[in-house]
Design an enzyme around this catalytic site. Sequence first.
Site, PDB file in Angstrom:
ATOM      1  CG  ASP A 163       5.390  29.920 -16.871  1.00 21.55           C
ATOM      2  OD1 ASP A 163       7.094  30.577 -16.591  1.00 21.55           O
ATOM      3  OD2 ASP A 163       5.026  31.358 -17.688  1.00 21.55           O
ATOM      4  CG  ASP A 164       8.571  31.580 -13.625  1.00 22.57           C
ATOM      5  OD1 ASP A 164       9.275  31.322 -14.541  1.00 22.57           O
ATOM      6  OD2 ASP A 164       8.457  32.572 -13.453  1.00 22.57           O
ATOM      7  CB  CYS A 200      10.542  31.302 -20.061  1.00 19.97           C
ATOM      8  SG  CYS A 200       8.872  30.650 -20.502  1.00 19.97           S
ATOM      9  CG  ASP A 260       9.195  27.372 -16.648  1.00 21.27           C
ATOM     10  OD1 ASP A 260       9.110  27.486 -16.412  1.00 21.27           O
ATOM     11  OD2 ASP A 260       9.283  28.431 -18.045  1.00 21.27           O
ATOM     12  CG  ASN A 261      12.341  28.963 -14.701  1.00 22.22           C
ATOM     13  OD1 ASN A 261      12.275  29.055 -16.248  1.00 22.22           O
ATOM     14  ND2 ASN A 261      11.629  29.610 -14.249  1.00 22.22           N
TER      15      ASN A 261
END
Lengths: 475, 475
Positions: B30-31, B70, B276-277
């Site tokens: 996540d991130d 997300c 995700d990013n």
Amino acid sequence: MGSTIGDVSPVQTENHPVAARPNIVLIVADDHGREAVGCYGNPTVRTPHIDQLATEGTRFSHAFCTTASCSPSRSVLLTGLHNHANGMYGLQHQEHHFSSFDTIRSLPVLLEQAGYRTARIGKLHVAPEQVYHFQRVLKAGGVNDPASIGRSPVEMARECYPFIDEKSDKPFFLYFATDDPHRSNTVAPDGSPIFDGSKPNLFGNRPGGYPQVGDHFYQPREVRVPAYLPDTKACRTELAQYYEAISRLDQGVGRLIDYLKDTGRYDNTVIVYLSDNGAPFPGSKTNLYEPGMRLPCIIKLPKPERPGFVQAAMISWADITPTLLDIADAQTTGAQQQGRSFKAIIEQEDVAGWDEVYGSHSLHEITMYYPMRVVRERRYKLIFNLAHSLPYPMALDLYQSFTWQDVIQTKQKQFGKRTIVAYLHRPRFELYDLQADPDEIHNLATNPAYRAKLTQMQAKLRRFQQQTQDPWIGK
Amino acid sequence: MGSTIGDVSPVQTENHPVAARPNIVLIVADDHGREAVGCYGNPTVRTPHIDQLATEGTRFSHAFCTTASCSPSRSVLLTGLHNHANGMYGLQHQEHHFSSFDTIRSLPVLLEQAGYRTARIGKLHVAPEQVYHFQRVLKAGGVNDPASIGRSPVEMARECYPFIDEKSDKPFFLYFATDDPHRSNTVAPDGSPIFDGSKPNLFGNRPGGYPQVGDHFYQPREVRVPAYLPDTKACRTELAQYYEAISRLDQGVGRLIDYLKDTGRYDNTVIVYLSDNGAPFPGSKTNLYEPGMRLPCIIKLPKPERPGFVQAAMISWADITPTLLDIADAQTTGAQQQGRSFKAIIEQEDVAGWDEVYGSHSLHEITMYYPMRVVRERRYKLIFNLAHSLPYPMALDLYQSFTWQDVIQTKQKQFGKRTIVAYLHRPRFELYDLQADPDEIHNLATNPAYRAKLTQMQAKLRRFQQQTQDPWIGK
């Protein structure tokens, strides 16, 4: 708690036995503007049954939707919550795909819990199903559904007979939502445009008409062109078609009411007639200008004490669910509501405390982000355009309309009383004096003489955003 | 049809018996930005297990998400459809409330149909559940869930053991999605802000750490400040916390892989590691600038032929579902996909035809409407900001970050190499020469020398929008 001696069972304490409570019929028209109803002053369009309802019940002169967009407006009607608080920020169908939060408790669900049997017919256009659950779906509708019954309101009425007649101790709630007088589909099932603006929309009208409907035809020369629309041949031609759809709708309303009368239920039924938003023309639908948000609203109580009364209290669609729950004497513990019941004042003259309404528009189509907030007082209206630097987005059906395309293609600068530039490019705040300027053309927001008024109304909007948990409050 | 003689049953014709197909483990951080991974060139942050996976598998040097948000990014990962085509236009949780169309068939559903047993652990953050259905939910996560397991990736790995060990002829698909290294919650359950920008976020780090996790602490002076971030004490302090969360995440990845090795499954399992990013800092997350969209991606095939290979093919998250379905040899008749399988080229050198990727961002939070479309070639990138007249919207967690607030409150004009004005006010088109200008500062879109390049890339975006049924194509 305490001694049980002397306690009475819940059944015995019930002040209003279920059977004594009135039936409720909520009729929601699709895009029926206030300027195209006989009893609201239009001498041309034939709406004798709606007018008759007003003669027997109460006609509201200052009733407003809170957002002039189909799905969001219906979500407000059915929850008592602004769209920004119930999650239905835009249209429900196809790629727009908005829906309300799973936690919301809607009018049909609360009425069912209160002992009503519930059914709907015609257009729903809100989601998810379990939030807007009716016990029975008599027949589905919706302007994007080719099999919709919604264009045939007389047939709709007939489909309701068995539900109305059902043997039951319970009162009923019937949600009757027509497709009329919405524009006909502008997009074919394959996504290609059916209407490209080169000819008038037919508003569901078709050769041969609909079963048991006496057609009313109108001539373009006889329609009344409201001030927000251009007095062009194109617009008049479309208004004539629009009127025809309204007269068809009116006959369905008549058929439904006749049946209630014929079966002896009229005197124990509350009937509400209203529209989700204003007429499907630029300047009305999707807008928070008066043609978009000030709407017809007629309420007939079971036994009206003042038939034909005109109520000037300012109410909004956020008040409909609280009012109907109040009428049903429903216990609604835990159900959040942002409107308030006006049951007590329906037939009351000179009421105090009903002198402003609030509205909130978020999107319409998924690509049409244009959040607006509005406070509308008796004399002044403040519109807050939160994304004012964007061009005002045009709904596909309005953009492709003959009325709009005609004005664009002939390179006119005006649309009704407004310039096209002003229509498409709006300031952050719009403040109008509706008394001096009923067409909302002269923005007073930058006029120093109205500085105090602006500040006061901005503070009201701020409070409204706070109190309704507006996600856009930071913008 | 025809004679049945000689026909063989489906079971017999199956080229790849179910049991011979590899297990699939898809790890989604996540991130986790590309600039904070050891094997992508960061000498400070300790990610030995992720680095080891790259040593044994293939490391993609040009892997891109299609939207740096997300929920939308995960929806693309799990469907092979751009967010504008699957309905997940923005965040799923709370009032944002986006969800994919009911008709979408996602990766876990298609793998289940192909004979896989499926499970997920940690963060889902897409909806509705039936579209993104896994047979088993081992333990839920999500940065907005106080009971989330997602901050304890070692514990997450241990929770997967029974599923991995399950006696079955079927291969498994495990979706392993951590909360690390996302920022910690910025909003308390009552809606009040926990972080107001006056101190560094803790990125899930806590005193005493997590069970079985060897803590790695970092000093602000030793972190690497990427060019898009300000080299301030505030930013360095937050990066040190961010690194700590990444090292915790890395240990979870290690534990999971160790277990696959210990139980003899490693050589029959495809393992994918990606994020995700980009990093949760302004300039990265929610942006289509390189720090937001160019991401770590490591793929270990069951039996790698070229361990440690670096693959320069340009791939995007829209390709992940088609690739994994291809690896699983799943029949996917009728499942629409907008990406394409890169299975055949994972370990191939000098591949042709993988030299551009497309991306599409719509919203993030419901109030953050800012549709962008991007085409990224080897050398040039074109970003189309469809709502460029709006200020660039700041995600709540980034706006409230110590890093951003420090720059704002000390009235600095720059944020990294970009001016704050340029960050918040973007032109309709941004064209960058990534070779000459890797930090994407000098917009060439208005430079007459690049007119032809601009036109060519605009045409590519137009085609992309047409081919992917982009609702925003009219804007």
